[in-house]
Design a protein around this motif. Structure first.
Motif, PDB file in Angstrom:
ATOM      1  N   TYR A 133     -39.506 -19.362 -18.657  1.00 49.15           N
ATOM      2  CA  TYR A 133     -39.550 -17.923 -18.390  1.00 49.15           C
ATOM      3  C   TYR A 133     -40.669 -17.617 -17.397  1.00 49.15           C
ATOM      4  O   TYR A 133     -40.493 -16.883 -16.430  1.00 49.15           O
ATOM      5  CB  TYR A 133     -39.781 -17.189 -19.709  1.00 49.15           C
ATOM      6  CG  TYR A 133     -39.977 -15.699 -19.568  1.00 49.15           C
ATOM      7  CD1 TYR A 133     -38.895 -14.842 -19.426  1.00 49.15           C
ATOM      8  CD2 TYR A 133     -41.255 -15.148 -19.585  1.00 49.15           C
ATOM      9  CE1 TYR A 133     -39.076 -13.475 -19.299  1.00 49.15           C
ATOM     10  CE2 TYR A 133     -41.450 -13.782 -19.455  1.00 49.15           C
ATOM     11  CZ  TYR A 133     -40.359 -12.947 -19.310  1.00 49.15           C
ATOM     12  OH  TYR A 133     -40.552 -11.603 -19.180  1.00 49.15           O
ATOM     13  N   LYS A 148     -35.345 -12.973 -17.190  1.00 51.02           N
ATOM     14  CA  LYS A 148     -34.564 -12.630 -18.368  1.00 51.02           C
ATOM     15  C   LYS A 148     -33.182 -13.261 -18.318  1.00 51.02           C
ATOM     16  O   LYS A 148     -32.756 -13.966 -19.242  1.00 51.02           O
ATOM     17  CB  LYS A 148     -34.427 -11.101 -18.453  1.00 51.02           C
ATOM     18  CG  LYS A 148     -33.517 -10.631 -19.563  1.00 51.02           C
ATOM     19  CD  LYS A 148     -33.378  -9.120 -19.532  1.00 51.02           C
ATOM     20  CE  LYS A 148     -32.391  -8.675 -20.598  1.00 51.02           C
ATOM     21  NZ  LYS A 148     -32.222  -7.207 -20.601  1.00 51.02           N
ATOM     22  N   GLN A 149     -32.490 -13.019 -17.235  1.00 53.53           N
ATOM     23  CA  GLN A 149     -31.116 -13.514 -17.102  1.00 53.53           C
ATOM     24  C   GLN A 149     -31.048 -15.033 -17.233  1.00 53.53           C
ATOM     25  O   GLN A 149     -30.211 -15.581 -17.932  1.00 53.53           O
ATOM     26  CB  GLN A 149     -30.544 -13.099 -15.740  1.00 53.53           C
ATOM     27  CG  GLN A 149     -30.403 -11.608 -15.548  1.00 53.53           C
ATOM     28  CD  GLN A 149     -29.249 -11.022 -16.346  1.00 53.53           C
ATOM     29  OE1 GLN A 149     -28.282 -11.716 -16.627  1.00 53.53           O
ATOM     30  NE2 GLN A 149     -29.376  -9.768 -16.738  1.00 53.53           N
ATOM     31  N   THR A 178     -33.319 -17.184 -18.395  1.00 56.12           N
ATOM     32  CA  THR A 178     -33.786 -17.723 -19.673  1.00 56.12           C
ATOM     33  C   THR A 178     -32.709 -17.570 -20.741  1.00 56.12           C
ATOM     34  O   THR A 178     -32.464 -18.484 -21.528  1.00 56.12           O
ATOM     35  CB  THR A 178     -35.083 -17.019 -20.125  1.00 56.12           C
ATOM     36  OG1 THR A 178     -36.040 -17.124 -19.088  1.00 56.12           O
ATOM     37  CG2 THR A 178     -35.631 -17.670 -21.396  1.00 56.12           C
ATOM     38  N   ILE A 179     -32.051 -16.424 -20.727  1.00 52.92           N
ATOM     39  CA  ILE A 179     -30.990 -16.228 -21.716  1.00 52.92           C
ATOM     40  C   ILE A 179     -29.824 -17.178 -21.458  1.00 52.92           C
ATOM     41  O   ILE A 179     -29.280 -17.782 -22.377  1.00 52.92           O
ATOM     42  CB  ILE A 179     -30.503 -14.760 -21.723  1.00 52.92           C
ATOM     43  CG1 ILE A 179     -31.613 -13.849 -22.251  1.00 52.92           C
ATOM     44  CG2 ILE A 179     -29.238 -14.615 -22.587  1.00 52.92           C
ATOM     45  CD1 ILE A 179     -31.295 -12.375 -22.191  1.00 52.92           C
ATOM     46  N   HIS A 232     -31.343 -20.838 -22.154  1.00 53.40           N
ATOM     47  CA  HIS A 232     -31.807 -21.013 -23.521  1.00 53.40           C
ATOM     48  C   HIS A 232     -31.057 -20.044 -24.428  1.00 53.40           C
ATOM     49  O   HIS A 232     -29.907 -20.281 -24.719  1.00 53.40           O
ATOM     50  CB  HIS A 232     -33.329 -20.872 -23.582  1.00 53.40           C
ATOM     51  CG  HIS A 232     -34.030 -21.930 -22.779  1.00 53.40           C
ATOM     52  ND1 HIS A 232     -34.000 -23.258 -23.115  1.00 53.40           N
ATOM     53  CD2 HIS A 232     -34.736 -21.849 -21.627  1.00 53.40           C
ATOM     54  CE1 HIS A 232     -34.677 -23.965 -22.203  1.00 53.40           C
ATOM     55  NE2 HIS A 232     -35.124 -23.136 -21.291  1.00 53.40           N
ATOM     56  N   SER A 233     -31.706 -18.961 -24.818  1.00 53.19           N
ATOM     57  CA  SER A 233     -31.001 -18.017 -25.680  1.00 53.19           C
ATOM     58  C   SER A 233     -31.740 -16.691 -25.690  1.00 53.19           C
ATOM     59  O   SER A 233     -32.861 -16.594 -25.197  1.00 53.19           O
ATOM     60  CB  SER A 233     -30.952 -18.548 -27.116  1.00 53.19           C
ATOM     61  OG  SER A 233     -32.265 -18.521 -27.660  1.00 53.19           O
ATOM     62  N   GLN A 234     -31.079 -15.711 -26.256  1.00 51.29           N
ATOM     63  CA  GLN A 234     -31.685 -14.394 -26.389  1.00 51.29           C
ATOM     64  C   GLN A 234     -33.005 -14.490 -27.157  1.00 51.29           C
ATOM     65  O   GLN A 234     -34.013 -13.917 -26.767  1.00 51.29           O
ATOM     66  CB  GLN A 234     -30.707 -13.474 -27.128  1.00 51.29           C
ATOM     67  CG  GLN A 234     -31.192 -12.063 -27.338  1.00 51.29           C
ATOM     68  CD  GLN A 234     -31.158 -11.225 -26.060  1.00 51.29           C
ATOM     69  OE1 GLN A 234     -30.307 -11.419 -25.196  1.00 51.29           O
ATOM     70  NE2 GLN A 234     -32.095 -10.299 -25.929  1.00 51.29           N
ATOM     71  N   GLU A 235     -32.993 -15.246 -28.242  1.00 52.31           N
ATOM     72  CA  GLU A 235     -34.201 -15.361 -29.072  1.00 52.31           C
ATOM     73  C   GLU A 235     -35.334 -16.030 -28.288  1.00 52.31           C
ATOM     74  O   GLU A 235     -36.484 -15.609 -28.366  1.00 52.31           O
ATOM     75  CB  GLU A 235     -33.941 -16.200 -30.342  1.00 52.31           C
ATOM     76  CG  GLU A 235     -32.956 -15.595 -31.327  1.00 52.31           C
ATOM     77  CD  GLU A 235     -31.513 -15.727 -30.859  1.00 52.31           C
ATOM     78  OE1 GLU A 235     -31.068 -16.884 -30.675  1.00 52.31           O
ATOM     79  OE2 GLU A 235     -30.839 -14.704 -30.656  1.00 52.31           O
ATOM     80  N   ASP A 236     -34.982 -17.059 -27.564  1.00 57.84           N
ATOM     81  CA  ASP A 236     -36.007 -17.748 -26.777  1.00 57.84           C
ATOM     82  C   ASP A 236     -36.604 -16.809 -25.741  1.00 57.84           C
ATOM     83  O   ASP A 236     -37.799 -16.835 -25.468  1.00 57.84           O
ATOM     84  CB  ASP A 236     -35.416 -18.982 -26.074  1.00 57.84           C
ATOM     85  CG  ASP A 236     -35.142 -20.107 -27.053  1.00 57.84           C
ATOM     86  OD1 ASP A 236     -35.925 -20.259 -28.012  1.00 57.84           O
ATOM     87  OD2 ASP A 236     -34.142 -20.812 -26.863  1.00 57.84           O
ATOM     88  N   TYR A 237     -35.739 -15.991 -25.177  1.00 58.35           N
ATOM     89  CA  TYR A 237     -36.206 -15.024 -24.191  1.00 58.35           C
ATOM     90  C   TYR A 237     -37.190 -14.059 -24.832  1.00 58.35           C
ATOM     91  O   TYR A 237     -38.275 -13.812 -24.306  1.00 58.35           O
ATOM     92  CB  TYR A 237     -35.020 -14.269 -23.595  1.00 58.35           C
ATOM     93  CG  TYR A 237     -35.388 -12.962 -22.947  1.00 58.35           C
ATOM     94  CD1 TYR A 237     -36.124 -12.947 -21.762  1.00 58.35           C
ATOM     95  CD2 TYR A 237     -35.021 -11.738 -23.523  1.00 58.35           C
ATOM     96  CE1 TYR A 237     -36.487 -11.744 -21.172  1.00 58.35           C
ATOM     97  CE2 TYR A 237     -35.375 -10.542 -22.939  1.00 58.35           C
ATOM     98  CZ  TYR A 237     -36.110 -10.539 -21.767  1.00 58.35           C
ATOM     99  OH  TYR A 237     -36.479  -9.359 -21.191  1.00 58.35           O
ATOM    100  N   GLU A 238     -36.814 -13.536 -25.983  1.00 59.84           N
ATOM    101  CA  GLU A 238     -37.688 -12.560 -26.634  1.00 59.84           C
ATOM    102  C   GLU A 238     -39.036 -13.182 -27.003  1.00 59.84           C
ATOM    103  O   GLU A 238     -40.086 -12.554 -26.878  1.00 59.84           O
ATOM    104  CB  GLU A 238     -36.995 -11.974 -27.869  1.00 59.84           C
ATOM    105  CG  GLU A 238     -35.941 -10.955 -27.452  1.00 59.84           C
ATOM    106  CD  GLU A 238     -34.948 -10.614 -28.563  1.00 59.84           C
ATOM    107  OE1 GLU A 238     -35.212 -10.998 -29.726  1.00 59.84           O
ATOM    108  OE2 GLU A 238     -33.910  -9.996 -28.251  1.00 59.84           O
TER     109      GLU A 238
END
Length: 430
Positions: free
Chosen positions: A253, A301-302, A304-305, A308-314
């Motif tokens: 990220y 954001k785009q 990384t999601i 990886h995943s939404q959670e990883d991004y957050e």
RNA sequence: GGGGGAAUACCAAAGCGGCCAACUGGGACGGACUGUAAAUCCGUUGACUUAUGUCUUCACAGGUUCGAAUCCUGUUUCCCCCA
């Protein structure tokens, strides 16, 4: 006008193509392949360009083949490398192939019932069937050495005096044959690739013409560059990998977040699937308030999601806020241990016995032998850094190296040591 | 083969008997500023230490001297000129 080509064009992903490819793609669903070299057991972000190209191809209604070079990987592409490659052994190669296949399966649609389902192929499956004699009789006969030597990739190696082995020289024939094989057996008429692959790809179309009397097409994507001229996709720590074990989602990220303004416009077109209006709106927004780094945040954001995943991004966002935001000791203390450890995943750690810790008399002592040189090589080095104002503990700047130790331990057992702006260390008192 | 010159810290480049751990520039690392940026400014940059110190450095090996990166001898490497 072809939608796929138009898409690549406005995204700046079109380097070169063979003449009749537009008409060909306009006729209906076509198939294309793009190869990945299994030089490591993970793809890195450079490969993402190829992935995106295939993705757009599939989105345009065509059928993508992702080829992993189990066979070509054994040879080594001479393209624009300055020296002969080291060969990987079969076992490593097998491992790499399966890891990369696994990663690829995430990006394209391999499950759809539509007729443009993505497919994964490995050229080892057909190349390994060939005997050397058969190959040079059936394939080599159709291409002259003169033709092969005229490729830039080969010419360069001949000119700079290092030469190249017969093995690498024959690479383009193997790759060319891949194209022929897929054309013959899978009706694959297009090869996509990086611009450095043009020569190899054209050898393929040539083989198809001579061996099969058919026509095939090529399209290449430009090499990704950086505005400042340095190499794309590298950080101090090396390549940016897609494998979270090699490059943590947080670091991943961060890589995108730190892209320069000049590059951001280019990258958002290449590495995200956002449409043109959205991107142009983001650019306008970015131009209004460049300090907010709207573009970088959106790319980060785009991508990384997607990788990886939404959670990883957050989690990455959260970690970034803590590390770079205006967070204080209180914010740190407020984290629960699980989050704390996740945020600082991958940060070097030092363990210190409680008895030793309490016996320390000054902050400086913390960086002596007790921390095994993990944070500083010596006390002198630590002292200089502290005097230069470059050290913080628990987000608070340390001013006096001789001050006594009196910190509130996070979670009752951690100290967060920050050297400079971006180097963090965790000291755990056990 | 003959003649001349050079070798200094990550790189470049000063120093040519004591004031030299060695000018300066780049790089690297810190700090301020800022957008976790660029530009700019400041600091650090042999090691250990924090004393107003010790140790190891100026191609390598010896020597002269109270004292050498600086002078002498030999060795190695590189460059230039003549053949």
């Amino acid at each position: 006008m072809n939608p796929f080509i138009e898409e690549l064009r406005w995204r700046g992903m079109l380097q070169d193509m063979t003449p009749e490819i537009e008409e060909h793609l306009n006729k209906g669903t076509a198939s294309a392949y793009l190869g990945f070299d299994p030089t490591a057991d993970s793809l890195h972000i450079g490969h993402l360009v190829g992935v995106m190209t295939l993705l757009h191809f599939q989105r345009a209604g065509h059928k993508p083949f992702a080829l992993v070079g189990g066979a070509t990987g054994m040879i080594g592409d001479p393209s624009f490398k300055s020296a002969e490659r080291n060969l990987l052994d079969k076992q490593t190669l097998d491992h790499n192939v399966s890891c990369i296949q696994n990663q690829l399966s995430k990006f394209l649609d391999f499950k759809t019932n539509a007729n443009n389902k993505a497919e994964l192929v490995n050229n080892y499956d057909w190349m390994s069937q060939f005997s050397f004699l058969d190959f040079i009789r059936d394939v080599g006969k159709h291409i002259t050495v003169n033709y092969m030597m005229s490729k830039d990739s080969v010419k360069r190696r001949l000119e700079d005096g290092n030469g190249l082995s017969f093995t690498e020289f024959s690479y383009q024939l193997i790759q060319g044959y891949d194209f022929y094989h897929l054309w013959k057996n899978k009706n694959c008429t297009v090869q996509l690739g990086g611009s450095d692959q043009w020569g190899n790809i054209v050898t393929g179309t040539e083989l198809i013409r001579r061996m099969g009397g058919g026509s095939a097409f090529a399209l290449t994507v430009p090499l990704i560059t950086k505005a400042d001229g340095s190499k794309f996709g590298k950080t101090e720590g090396g390549s940016v990998w897609l494998d979270p074990e090699k490059t943590s989602p947080y670091a991943f990220y961060q890589f995108w977040l730190n892209v320069s303004d000049e590059d951001a416009s280019k990258y958002i077109r290449i590495f995200t699937t956002l449409d043109r209006e959205t991107i142009e709106a983001l650019e306008a927004e970015h131009a209004q308030a460049p300090h907010l780094r709207t573009l970088q945040k959106e790319i980060a954001k785009q991508v990384t999601i997607m990788v990886h995943s939404q959670e990883d991004y957050e989690m990455a966002v959260k970690a970034s806020e803590i590390l770079f935001g205006k967070s204080s000791t209180e914010d740190l203390a407020a984290l629960d241990e699980r989050t704390f450890l996740q945020v600082f995943d991958g940060v070097p750690q030092v363990k210190i016995e409680n008895a030793e810790y309490t016996a320390l008399t000054s902050i400086l002592d913390l960086f002596g032998e007790i921390s095994q040189g993990v944070i500083f090589g010596s006390k002198g080095e630590a002292r200089k850094m502290i005097q230069g104002g470059g050290l913080s503990i628990n987000k608070e700047k340390v001013a006096d190296p001789n001050a006594s130790i009196n910190f509130e331990l996070l979670q009752g057992k951690y100290l967060l040591v920050q050297k400079g702006k971006k180097n963090y260390f965790i000291v755990e008192i056990v």
